[in-house]
Structures are given as structure tokens and as C-alpha cells.
Design a protein around this motif. Structure first.
Motif, PDB file in Angstrom:
ATOM      1  N   ARG A   3      18.905  54.870  51.463  1.00 10.56           N
ATOM      2  CA  ARG A   3      19.219  55.183  52.984  1.00 10.56           C
ATOM      3  C   ARG A   3      17.975  55.849  53.747  1.00 10.56           C
ATOM      4  O   ARG A   3      17.330  55.926  54.759  1.00 10.56           O
ATOM      5  N   GLN A 101      24.329  63.593  59.280  1.00 10.49           N
ATOM      6  CA  GLN A 101      24.611  62.628  59.044  1.00 10.49           C
ATOM      7  C   GLN A 101      25.426  62.244  57.991  1.00 10.49           C
ATOM      8  O   GLN A 101      25.636  60.718  58.460  1.00 10.49           O
TER       9      GLN A 101
ATOM     10  N   ARG B  48      27.298  75.766  62.842  1.00 11.61           N
ATOM     11  CA  ARG B  48      26.470  75.210  61.510  1.00 11.61           C
ATOM     12  C   ARG B  48      27.045  75.548  60.224  1.00 11.61           C
ATOM     13  O   ARG B  48      27.016  74.625  59.689  1.00 11.61           O
ATOM     14  N   LEU B  51      29.092  72.500  59.379  1.00 12.62           N
ATOM     15  CA  LEU B  51      28.574  71.339  59.040  1.00 12.62           C
ATOM     16  C   LEU B  51      27.550  71.016  57.895  1.00 12.62           C
ATOM     17  O   LEU B  51      27.010  70.231  57.661  1.00 12.62           O
ATOM     18  N   GLY B  52      27.876  72.748  57.405  1.00 13.06           N
ATOM     19  CA  GLY B  52      26.854  72.876  56.147  1.00 13.06           C
ATOM     20  C   GLY B  52      25.294  72.981  56.934  1.00 13.06           C
ATOM     21  O   GLY B  52      24.704  73.572  55.547  1.00 13.06           O
ATOM     22  N   LEU B  53      25.003  73.164  57.127  1.00 13.54           N
ATOM     23  CA  LEU B  53      23.475  73.937  57.698  1.00 13.54           C
ATOM     24  C   LEU B  53      23.361  75.434  57.256  1.00 13.54           C
ATOM     25  O   LEU B  53      22.232  75.148  56.892  1.00 13.54           O
ATOM     26  N   GLY B  69      28.166  70.274  51.550  1.00 13.12           N
ATOM     27  CA  GLY B  69      28.298  69.098  50.582  1.00 13.12           C
ATOM     28  C   GLY B  69      28.730  68.515  49.359  1.00 13.12           C
ATOM     29  O   GLY B  69      28.098  67.645  48.933  1.00 13.12           O
ATOM     30  N   LEU B  74      31.131  64.792  56.321  1.00 11.38           N
ATOM     31  CA  LEU B  74      30.674  64.612  56.597  1.00 11.38           C
ATOM     32  C   LEU B  74      30.616  63.581  57.527  1.00 11.38           C
ATOM     33  O   LEU B  74      29.959  62.830  58.580  1.00 11.38           O
ATOM     34  N   ALA B  79      28.039  65.318  65.640  1.00 15.00           N
ATOM     35  CA  ALA B  79      27.559  66.899  66.135  1.00 15.00           C
ATOM     36  C   ALA B  79      27.184  65.936  66.780  1.00 15.00           C
ATOM     37  O   ALA B  79      25.788  66.004  66.852  1.00 15.00           O
ATOM     38  N   LEU B  99      19.182  56.801  62.982  1.00  8.62           N
ATOM     39  CA  LEU B  99      20.346  57.459  62.475  1.00  8.62           C
ATOM     40  C   LEU B  99      21.048  56.746  62.305  1.00  8.62           C
ATOM     41  O   LEU B  99      22.066  57.170  60.906  1.00  8.62           O
ATOM     42  N   TYR B 102      20.225  56.366  58.382  1.00 11.63           N
ATOM     43  CA  TYR B 102      20.685  57.518  57.503  1.00 11.63           C
ATOM     44  C   TYR B 102      22.141  58.037  56.977  1.00 11.63           C
ATOM     45  O   TYR B 102      22.828  57.624  55.886  1.00 11.63           O
ATOM     46  N   ALA B 103      22.726  57.268  58.320  1.00 11.84           N
ATOM     47  CA  ALA B 103      24.420  57.841  58.565  1.00 11.84           C
ATOM     48  C   ALA B 103      25.188  56.407  57.187  1.00 11.84           C
ATOM     49  O   ALA B 103      25.981  56.623  56.783  1.00 11.84           O
ATOM     50  N   GLY B 104      24.417  55.468  56.740  1.00 13.54           N
ATOM     51  CA  GLY B 104      24.666  54.294  56.091  1.00 13.54           C
ATOM     52  C   GLY B 104      25.894  53.580  56.750  1.00 13.54           C
ATOM     53  O   GLY B 104      26.448  52.518  56.778  1.00 13.54           O
ATOM     54  N   ALA B 142      24.215  59.928  69.504  1.00 11.70           N
ATOM     55  CA  ALA B 142      24.492  59.714  68.370  1.00 11.70           C
ATOM     56  C   ALA B 142      25.852  60.813  67.629  1.00 11.70           C
ATOM     57  O   ALA B 142      25.678  60.490  66.433  1.00 11.70           O
ATOM     58  N   LYS B 146      29.142  57.504  64.371  1.00 13.42           N
ATOM     59  CA  LYS B 146      30.238  57.171  62.998  1.00 13.42           C
ATOM     60  C   LYS B 146      31.384  56.677  63.544  1.00 13.42           C
ATOM     61  O   LYS B 146      31.981  56.916  62.749  1.00 13.42           O
TER      62      LYS B 146
END
Lengths: 273, 301
Positions: A3, A101, B48, B51-53, B69, B74, B79, B99, B102-104, B142, B146
């Protein structure tokens, strides 16, 4: 990862800078590999490319002619593409958007690298296609027979070009991650490729043996050696048979893997600020 | 059932600076949780980390029971952190499609979320041409792609005009009512007061208060302007008790509800005290916030 790769391909294709770089690369290759030498030949004047006699511009020399720019100026363009593809996420602050995402950092990174590898292949194929078309035109204008390199030579040439271009793209990606941006990685990358490599080769290596030896381990001279082994002429900047073609391919492959691993490690460990 | 957000002893240090210190935070399923604090208090760093950032220096983060992770961490989270960020050369719609890839999630949610934030008409324009408010709305769109069970919004009304802010408040309320958990960081305390079920206040990286908005604001009081003030104070103390009466800024502040207003007025006027003003005084969230973030720690249950 699939993806992420698809998404990265869409971004690359829709980004105007990608096409600008491709057109610029093809234009430079066309001008310096074929048009200026042909103009010199047709006008009967010599010059820096005086080695480029008519036989050097014909389809039989396609492999060497298509690869000649990759050690330096075409490599610099691929490096810029690598920086833009990864560093743009820092510049626009879009890492946080992507990484929330769902895909992991490494999956996103792998998607980017795969897309860059595809872009590098497209560039190399385009170089060969443009060179083929131009050399056929020159052969036609000069009433020369059209003889092509063997399929095996073409395949090896394409593979070598792809390897070198991908290596530079990965260096661009690594610089972008290490320096978290676009401007500084491009600046430093270009200084290395266009200035430092040349200074080492032209000034330092003839003076100091250890510099001459150290050159054999650097990416630029190995790229130059690989394309020289495949027929690129020595009058092109960065093209010189410092080492053998096989060794050069291994070293470039090693650099490619090292750049990928270092970039992945940095991206995985660092905070996204 | 795992709470949508749970942090335990969460700490983040940058060299000698502690941005977040030993933060224990729990956001319950289905609530709209306001996350407040002055600039530099550690709100965005905390979000952050959720969200794992950003990796915590110590402590634990769980989002629906998953660590950052881990697979699924997520999957149900939308977010908008520290302002929207998109690709300027793509349209708003193409940014969302990207996006979604990416998110599927597929692109079927794109028109839905564009409609939710009232951006359908301009969705085909390049993001670079958007106003600040439109960018913000695209950021919220955005975050909703999801169809998340947890929505983390950092200053979602930044750049919106008053109508846009009202729309955003209504949207957040609607999402909350629909069962989506919302973690909302905002400087607009009036906004938080209107839409949040509970709030947590952070100051200098620490949680200094966590409670419902009503509990934080405390009970209402009566404010009485009377002359002579000392005579009025004596009468009020006799009527209500010493602990319910104090003098603040030249007026009486009585810790009683509005139902006692008539009796207080009758008592004072009957004793010859002139009452020039008698009104209900409610502390708003801003008062509480300033108290909490300018002084020491005050833990509210």
C-alpha cells in the motif's frame, strides 16, 4: 508495504518536480552525449569531446553512451530525486500525517525506496530509449549502418545503470533523513558529487597514494569504473577505470545496502517532531 | 474492555528538559476529553507519544490496549496533530485518497468526510490554494477517514471563522454522541467547556487536575454589592454561617446557590443595608485553568 509503495508511486507520478528532473536528465544526456559531439563532428571542429568521433555516436555504442552520465551529473539528478522524495515529508511536515495512517515506519520507508528504485529504472530506460532514437537519427543522417549491442550487453548495461542510479537515490534518501529536510541534503550531496569527488580524483589522488587507494572504495569512482567497463568513454566527467567492473558493481551494491540500512535505522529510532 | 487511551508514568525528556513528567492519563470509551495546558506544557508531546511519533523516555502508552508500533495500534485512531500537513501539489480529494491508500481503507470514505467538513465544493482544488481554515477542515477530514473509534484532535478550530468553529463543535459533539471517543487539545476554554465531558489540565509536563468540567468549575456563588459592606458581612455571616461568606474585591461572595438570593436580599434590605447588585457568579473554566497553571499542583478527584 505494498500500500505504501502504491501511494508513493502516485505521489511521484503526480509531483511536477519528478517530471522536471526526468526531462532535465534526458536533455543533459542528449546534449552532452550526442548533440554537442555531433555538432563538433559535423562542423569539423575539435574540443574537449574530440574523442567522440562519429562511430562513438552510433547505436553500437548505446550502452556506454547511456551510462556515461550516471557517475556524476545524472547521478546528481537522481540524488536530488531521492532527497525530494524523502525530505519533502520533513519540509511539508507530512511524516506525521503518513505515520498516523497505520503502516509502520519501516513499511512506509520501504514503500518509498521501492518507488525510488522504480523511478531510477524508468530514468535508465528513458536514457537508453532517448540514446537509441538519437543514435539511429545520426546514423540515418550520416548514412551509417545501424548495428545494435547484443541483448546481453543491453541487459547488463541496464542492470548496471539501474544499480548506480538506485544507489544515488538511496544516498539522497539517507541524507534527507539524516538532515531532516531538503535544502541542506541537496546542497551537501551536490557538493560531494560535483566538487569533492572531482577534486579528489583530479588533484589529491595524483599527489597522494593513499588518496588514490581510498578512491577505490568510494561510490563515485566505482560508478565511474563500472560504466567505463561497459563502454563509457573516458572523456566524460567521473568516468575512469579505477577498479574492475565486477569489483565496482559489488562496491556499489554494498553502498546501496548500507545507505538503505542507515536510513531505515535513523528513521526507525528518531522521533518525528 | 481496554480504555481508548491509558498512560502510566509517561515521561519524555530532551536532554535536561522534561517535557512530560510521570503522566497518568486515562480516557474512557465514548467520552469527549479535553486536554488543556498552556503553551509548552507537554500536550502535543503527549499526543505524539500516543501516536508513536515520539518515543517515551519511560512509562507506558496503551491505545485500545496496544503499544505504539504493535499491529492495530492506529487501526481505529484518527488524528490531527499540531496543524494539518498535506502535499501542496495534490488536490484536497487526492490527498485524502492517498491517505486512504496508506490506511488501507479504500476511497469510499473520501466523499463522506469531505461532506462532513463542508469541503466538497473545493475538494478538486490544489491544497496549496486552500485558506488556513480549509486546510484545517481537510485535516479533520483526514482524521475521520478511518471512521475512527478514537479521534485525537490538537487545536482543531485553529484558523476557522466563527461559523466554522461552531460547525466543528457540532461535529465533535455529534461524534461523541455517536460513540466515538474524542481527545481534544485546545486553547479555547469556552469551546472545551461546551463540548467536553471531562478535562485534564497539564502544566510543566504534569497532570495538575482531572475532572468533569462541572466539578472543576466548582459550585456557583452569589456576589453582593452592598453599603455599608461591614454591616452586610455581619448579617450574611449570621444568616449563612462564617464559612460561606467572604469579601472579594469590595463585594460579598456567598457560597450558596441562586435559590438563597431572595432571602439574602430580604435580610440585608430589611436591616437597612443598600443592595446595589446581587447576581450569580459562576467560575468559568478559564478562571480554573489560570489558577491551576499559574500556581502549584491541585489534584481534583
Amino acid at each position: 508495504m505494498l500500500r505504501s509503495w502504491q501511494a508513493e508511486m502516485i505521489k511521484l507520478v503526480k509531483r511536477p518536480a519528478t517530471w522536471l528532473l526526468l526531462v532535465l536528465a534526458l536533455l543533459l544526456a542528449l546534449l552532452f552525449t550526442y548533440l554537442f559531439p555531433y555538432a563538433s563532428y559535423a562542423g569539423g571542429t575539435g574540443g574537449p569531446n574530440s574523442d567522440r568521433t562519429l562511430p562513438m555516436l552510433l547505436p553500437e555504442q548505446l550502452v556506454g553512451n547511456s551510462l556515461g552520465g550516471l557517475p556524476v551529473f545524472l547521478g546528481a539528478i537522481v540524488l536530488i530525486l531521492g532527497v525530494l522524495t524523502v525530505g519533502g515529508e520533513y519540509g511539508w511536515g507530512t511524516w506525521k500525517t503518513l505515520l498516523t495512517q497505520g503502516p509502520t515506519r519501516l513499511a512506509t520507508y520501504a514503500g518509498k525506496l521501492l518507488a525510488l528504485a522504480v523511478a531510477a529504472l524508468v530514468l535508465v530506460l528513458s536514457l537508453f530509449a532517448t540514446g537509441a532514437a538519437t543514435s539511429v537519427v545520426i546514423a540515418g543522417v550520416e548514412s551509417q549502418p545501424v548495428a545494435w549491442p547484443s541483448v546481453a550487453d543491453l541487459a547488463v548495461g541496464l542492470g548496471a545503470g539501474w544499480l548506480i542510479a538506485t544507489m544515488w537515490a538511496m544516498l539522497g534518501a539517507l541524507l534527507a533523513i539524516a538532515l531532516r529536510g531538503v535544502a541542506l541534503p541537496i546542497g551537501l550531496g551536490l557538493v560531494w558529487m560535483l566538487a569533492v569527488q572531482n577534486l579528489l580524483a583530479v588533484i589529491a589522488a595524483p599527489l597522494l597514494d593513499w588518496v588514490a587507494e581510498a578512491q577505490k572504495g568510494l561510490p563515485g569512482p566505482n560508478a565511474g569504473s563500472l560504466v567505463a567497463a561497459l563502454g563509457a568513454t573516458g572523456d566524460t566527467p567521473g568516468v575512469a577505470a579505477v577498479v574492475g567492473g565486477g569489483q565496482a558493481a559489488l562496491v556499489i551494491g554494498g553502498y546501496l545496502l548500507a545507505f538503505v540500512a542507515a536510513g531505515g535505522l535513523l528513521l526507525h529510532r528518531r522521533d518525528i517532531l | 474492555m481496554q480504555p481508548p487511551v491509558q498512560t502510566t508514568g509517561l515521561t519524555k525528556r530532551y536532554g535536561g528538559l522534561t517535557a512530560v513528567r510521570d503522566l497518568d492519563l486515562t480516557v474512557r470509551a465514548g467520552e469527549v476529553y479535553g486536554f488543556l495546558g498552556p503553551n509548552g506544557a507537554g500536550k502535543t508531546t503527549t499526543l505524539r507519544m500516543l501516536l508513536g511519533l515520539i518515543r517515551p523516555t519511560s512509562g507506558a502508552v496503551r491505545v485500545f490496549g496496544a503499544r505504539p508500533g504493535e499491529p492495530g495500534h492506529l487501526g481505529s485512531v484518527g488524528a490531527l496533530i499540531e496543524g494539518p500537513a498535506f502535499y501542496p501539489y495534490l488536490s484536497g480529494r487526492d490527498n485524502l485518497r492517498l491517505l486512504a491508500r496508506y490506511a488501507g481503507t479504500g476511497a469510499h470514505r473520501v466523499p463522506v468526510v469531505l461532506d462532513l467538513v463542508d469541503l466538497t465544493d473545493r475538494a478538486g482544488d490544489r491544497y496549496a490554494t486552500y485558506s488556513l481554515g480549509m486546510k484545517q477542515r481537510l485535516g479533520v477530514a483526514a482524521a475521520l477517514l478511518k471512521d475512527p473509534r478514537l479521534l485525537i484532535l490538537d487545536e482543531p478550530t485553529n484558523g476557522l471563522d466563527p461559523a466554522g468553529m461552531a460547525d466543528m463543535r457540532a461535529l465533535i459533539r455529534r461524534l461523541g454522541a455517536g460513540g466515538c471517543t474524542v481527545l481534544l487539545s485546545s486553547h479555547l476554554l469556552g469551546e472545551v467547556q461546551q463540548i467536553c465531558d471531562r478535562v485534564g489540565v497539564v502544566s510543566k509536563g504534569q497532570l495538575v487536575a482531572e475532572s468533569s468540567v462541572a466539578e472543576l468549575r466548582g459550585a456557583a456563588a452569589l456576589r453582593v454589592m452592598a453599603e455599608p459592606l461591614d454591616r452586610a458581612e455581619v448579617l450574611a455571616r449570621a444568616l449563612l454561617g462564617d464559612d460561606r461568606v467572604r469579601v472579594v474585591d469590595g463585594a460579598l461572595e456567598l457560597a450558596v446557590g441562586p435559590q438563597r438570593a431572595a432571602a439574602v436580599n430580604a435580610e440585608l434590605v430589611g436591616a437597612g443595608v443598600a443592595v446595589s447588585e446581587l447576581r450569580l457568579r459562576e467560575r468559568d473554566l478559564e478562571d480554573v485553568f489560570l489558577e491551576l497553571t499559574s500556581g502549584g499542583l491541585t489534584h481534583v478527584a
